[in-house]
Scaffold this motif. Structure first.
Motif, PDB file in Angstrom:
ATOM      1  N   LYS A 138       0.829  -1.212   0.000  1.00 31.71           N
ATOM      2  CA  LYS A 138       0.000   0.000   0.000  1.00 31.71           C
ATOM      3  C   LYS A 138       0.860   1.258   0.000  1.00 31.71           C
ATOM      4  N   THR A 139       2.067   1.172   0.575  1.00 29.17           N
ATOM      5  CA  THR A 139       2.955   2.334   0.666  1.00 29.17           C
ATOM      6  C   THR A 139       3.697   2.614  -0.638  1.00 29.17           C
ATOM      7  N   SER A 140       3.644   1.706  -1.598  1.00 34.37           N
ATOM      8  CA  SER A 140       4.328   1.900  -2.874  1.00 34.37           C
ATOM      9  C   SER A 140       3.642   2.990  -3.686  1.00 34.37           C
ATOM     10  N   THR A 141       4.295   3.444  -4.763  1.00 32.05           N
ATOM     11  CA  THR A 141       3.650   4.437  -5.620  1.00 32.05           C
ATOM     12  C   THR A 141       2.386   3.862  -6.251  1.00 32.05           C
ATOM     13  N   MET A 142       2.364   2.556  -6.513  1.00 36.75           N
ATOM     14  CA  MET A 142       1.150   1.947  -7.054  1.00 36.75           C
ATOM     15  C   MET A 142       0.030   1.994  -6.028  1.00 36.75           C
ATOM     16  N   GLY A 143       0.360   1.708  -4.767  1.00 41.47           N
ATOM     17  CA  GLY A 143      -0.640   1.796  -3.712  1.00 41.47           C
ATOM     18  C   GLY A 143      -1.177   3.212  -3.558  1.00 41.47           C
ATOM     19  N   GLN A 144      -0.274   4.190  -3.643  1.00 38.07           N
ATOM     20  CA  GLN A 144      -0.687   5.591  -3.567  1.00 38.07           C
ATOM     21  C   GLN A 144      -1.587   5.952  -4.748  1.00 38.07           C
ATOM     22  N   THR A 145      -1.267   5.390  -5.920  1.00 34.22           N
ATOM     23  CA  THR A 145      -2.062   5.666  -7.121  1.00 34.22           C
ATOM     24  C   THR A 145      -3.467   5.090  -6.994  1.00 34.22           C
ATOM     25  N   VAL A 146      -3.564   3.876  -6.474  1.00 32.77           N
ATOM     26  CA  VAL A 146      -4.879   3.258  -6.271  1.00 32.77           C
ATOM     27  C   VAL A 146      -5.711   4.113  -5.312  1.00 32.77           C
ATOM     28  N   ASP A 147      -5.098   4.584  -4.233  1.00 28.25           N
ATOM     29  CA  ASP A 147      -5.819   5.431  -3.269  1.00 28.25           C
ATOM     30  C   ASP A 147      -6.283   6.737  -3.923  1.00 28.25           C
ATOM     31  N   HIS A 148      -5.407   7.332  -4.725  1.00 20.59           N
ATOM     32  CA  HIS A 148      -5.762   8.578  -5.404  1.00 20.59           C
ATOM     33  C   HIS A 148      -6.902   8.343  -6.391  1.00 20.59           C
ATOM     34  N   PHE A 149      -6.801   7.266  -7.130  1.00 17.12           N
ATOM     35  CA  PHE A 149      -7.848   6.881  -8.079  1.00 17.12           C
ATOM     36  C   PHE A 149      -9.183   6.717  -7.356  1.00 17.12           C
ATOM     37  N   GLY A 150      -9.144   6.059  -6.205  1.00 17.02           N
ATOM     38  CA  GLY A 150     -10.363   5.854  -5.430  1.00 17.02           C
ATOM     39  C   GLY A 150     -10.995   7.155  -4.979  1.00 17.02           C
ATOM     40  N   SER A 151     -10.150   8.089  -4.547  1.00 17.59           N
ATOM     41  CA  SER A 151     -10.684   9.373  -4.080  1.00 17.59           C
ATOM     42  C   SER A 151     -11.300  10.155  -5.240  1.00 17.59           C
ATOM     43  N   LEU A 152     -10.707  10.069  -6.418  1.00  9.07           N
ATOM     44  CA  LEU A 152     -11.249  10.743  -7.595  1.00  9.07           C
ATOM     45  C   LEU A 152     -12.612  10.179  -7.967  1.00  9.07           C
ATOM     46  N   ILE A 153     -12.722   8.841  -7.933  1.00  8.33           N
ATOM     47  CA  ILE A 153     -13.987   8.202  -8.303  1.00  8.33           C
ATOM     48  C   ILE A 153     -15.082   8.517  -7.290  1.00  8.33           C
ATOM     49  N   GLU A 154     -14.739   8.441  -6.024  1.00  5.23           N
ATOM     50  CA  GLU A 154     -15.747   8.719  -4.996  1.00  5.23           C
ATOM     51  C   GLU A 154     -16.282  10.146  -5.139  1.00  5.23           C
ATOM     52  N   LYS A 155     -15.360  11.076  -5.414  1.00  3.53           N
ATOM     53  CA  LYS A 155     -15.772  12.480  -5.564  1.00  3.53           C
ATOM     54  C   LYS A 155     -16.614  12.674  -6.818  1.00  3.53           C
ATOM     55  N   SER A 156     -16.170  12.095  -7.927  1.00  2.00           N
ATOM     56  CA  SER A 156     -16.855  12.348  -9.201  1.00  2.00           C
ATOM     57  C   SER A 156     -18.180  11.612  -9.325  1.00  2.00           C
ATOM     58  N   THR A 157     -18.388  10.561  -8.514  1.00  5.18           N
ATOM     59  CA  THR A 157     -19.676   9.853  -8.541  1.00  5.18           C
ATOM     60  C   THR A 157     -20.543  10.212  -7.344  1.00  5.18           C
ATOM     61  N   ASN A 158     -20.145  11.250  -6.604  1.00  6.32           N
ATOM     62  CA  ASN A 158     -20.906  11.689  -5.435  1.00  6.32           C
ATOM     63  C   ASN A 158     -21.090  10.556  -4.428  1.00  6.32           C
ATOM     64  N   GLY A 159     -20.033   9.732  -4.302  1.00  8.14           N
ATOM     65  CA  GLY A 159     -20.065   8.653  -3.321  1.00  8.14           C
ATOM     66  C   GLY A 159     -20.794   7.405  -3.765  1.00  8.14           C
ATOM     67  N   ALA A 160     -21.260   7.374  -5.013  1.00 12.81           N
ATOM     68  CA  ALA A 160     -21.981   6.186  -5.487  1.00 12.81           C
ATOM     69  C   ALA A 160     -21.052   4.992  -5.647  1.00 12.81           C
ATOM     70  N   LEU A 161     -19.783   5.267  -5.989  1.00  8.40           N
ATOM     71  CA  LEU A 161     -18.772   4.212  -6.106  1.00  8.40           C
ATOM     72  C   LEU A 161     -17.649   4.489  -5.118  1.00  8.40           C
ATOM     73  N   LYS A 162     -17.283   3.478  -4.356  1.00 10.68           N
ATOM     74  CA  LYS A 162     -16.185   3.591  -3.397  1.00 10.68           C
ATOM     75  C   LYS A 162     -15.177   2.478  -3.680  1.00 10.68           C
ATOM     76  N   VAL A 163     -13.946   2.859  -3.979  1.00 13.93           N
ATOM     77  CA  VAL A 163     -12.904   1.886  -4.295  1.00 13.93           C
ATOM     78  C   VAL A 163     -12.227   1.412  -3.016  1.00 13.93           C
ATOM     79  N   ARG A 164     -12.151   0.101  -2.860  1.00 14.02           N
ATOM     80  CA  ARG A 164     -11.433  -0.483  -1.736  1.00 14.02           C
ATOM     81  C   ARG A 164     -10.235  -1.265  -2.273  1.00 14.02           C
ATOM     82  N   GLY A 165      -9.035  -0.760  -1.983  1.00 15.22           N
ATOM     83  CA  GLY A 165      -7.833  -1.408  -2.473  1.00 15.22           C
ATOM     84  C   GLY A 165      -7.448  -2.622  -1.646  1.00 15.22           C
ATOM     85  N   PHE A 166      -6.993  -3.661  -2.321  1.00 15.74           N
ATOM     86  CA  PHE A 166      -6.487  -4.869  -1.668  1.00 15.74           C
ATOM     87  C   PHE A 166      -5.040  -5.065  -2.110  1.00 15.74           C
ATOM     88  N   PRO A 167      -4.080  -4.560  -1.309  1.00 15.36           N
ATOM     89  CA  PRO A 167      -2.662  -4.643  -1.682  1.00 15.36           C
ATOM     90  C   PRO A 167      -2.059  -6.018  -1.375  1.00 15.36           C
TER      91      PRO A 167
END
Length: 336
Positions: free
Chosen positions: A37-66
């Motif tokens: 999760k601490t890798s740049t890929m893990g950081q990217t997944v977290d960033h991607f998740g925050s973008l999706i949650e914001k742009s879908t008004n919380g309809a989609l929430k990404v949960r990363g499994f590292p």
């Protein structure tokens, strides 16, 4: 309008549209990836998740499994095909058995820098490769990356071609990877990523070929002494979506996810480049010896792999090869 501004506008516009339309209860999107999760890929997944949650008004929430919690790359891609997980990120090397064209990214020493690589990853040919995944019940969203791959080992510094001879090096299960490492005199050993640390620690293998960021995030520095910056392969990776999940999304959510993937790709590259110098220093501070191969010695290394490049290229669709090389030359000219 710049690409970053366009992506931000797209995400914002989609968020407003979804907010107006209203959303059902939040849906969790399981996202499988093989590294920490601490890798740049893990950081990217977290960033991607925050973008999706914001742009879908919380309809989609990404949960990363590292850390390959839901399976290694091949297993995760298979799970996405079957709809068991919604998303995963998988290297082009692991996907080459599904879309053979991806092996063009496995040809060694063809990109001098990230600008050249990104020029091809964002090009028409790379997009066409993603589209071919639909035949396997997968949607290829965009490309992310781990950084260029380097060789680590516990035997000796690699300063010339002969120093690679006989090294037992873990690699990905990909025919081009195996042939390239054999051509360099190594004994490549395909292993699932989660098994690599123990295999090095116990001496079952001598080392690894992986991006520096992963060496840091996965603590390989605890069991590896030497790191040689060969930069032989990029670790280009595809963000996969289960087609079963994708087809259930409305158009607005699909647009939001695509835009978030592209914006996260920019974040991903910036994170890799920003951490590059710090990661080297970190690894040296942890006791690793880092070296590069001289230009003169590198010429012999490049010559050793030429037969593999010619053989692989000859076995692919020549129109795709021509288009890929045109994208690469254009990216090279633009980066100079």
């Amino acid at each position: 309008m710049t690409k970053s501004k366009w992506l931000s506008t797209t995400l914002a516009g989609t968020a407003v549209a979804i907010c107006i339309a209203g959303s059902a209860s939040a849906q969790t999107v399981k996202f499988s990836y093989p590294v920490a999760k601490t890798s740049t890929m893990g950081q990217t997944v977290d960033h991607f998740g925050s973008l999706i949650e914001k742009s879908t008004n919380g309809a989609l929430k990404v949960r990363g499994f590292p850390d390959a919690q839901l399976g290694n790359e091949i297993q995760s891609a298979s799970s996405a095909q079957g709809g068991i997980v919604e998303m995963a990120v998988t290297t082009t090397a692991a996907l080459a058995s599904t879309v053979k064209d991806f092996d063009l990214f496995q040809l060694p020493f063809q990109f001098k820098n990230y600008q050249e690589l990104d020029g091809v990853l964002r090009g028409k040919t790379a997009r066409t490769m993603l589209d071919k995944l639909s035949a396997s019940n997968l949607v290829g969203l965009c490309y992310w990356d781990y950084g260029f791959r380097n060789v680590t080992n516990n035997k000796r510094p690699i300063e010339k071609l002969e120093d690679m001879n006989g090294l037992r090096i873990r690699t990905i299960q990909n025919a081009v990877y195996l042939d390239v490492l054999k051509a360099l005199g190594m004994n490549p050993t395909p292993l699932p990523f989660p098994e690599t640390f123990t295999a090095i620690e116990t001496g079952a293998i001598d080392g690894n070929e992986i991006a520096n960021d992963v060496t840091r995030a996965t603590s390989f520095y605890e069991v590896q002494k030497y790191l040689t910056e060969t930069r032989h392969f990029p670790t280009s990776s595809v963000v996969l979506v289960s087609k079963r999940f994708w087809d259930k999304l409305d158009t607005q959510k699909q647009e939001a996810v695509r835009a978030a993937c592209d914006e996260a790709a920019i974040f991903n590259r910036k994170a890799i480049e920003a951490s590059d110098v710090d990661t080297r220093k970190f690894l040296v501070d942890k006791g690793m010896q880092i070296n590069q191969i001289s230009d003169e010695s590198m010429q012999k290394v490049r010559e050793a792999v030429k037969p593999v490049i010619e053989r692989v290229t000859a076995g692919l669709d020549q129109e795709v090869v021509k288009s890929f090389n045109a994208d690469r030359e254009a990216a090279k000219a633009k980066s100079q």
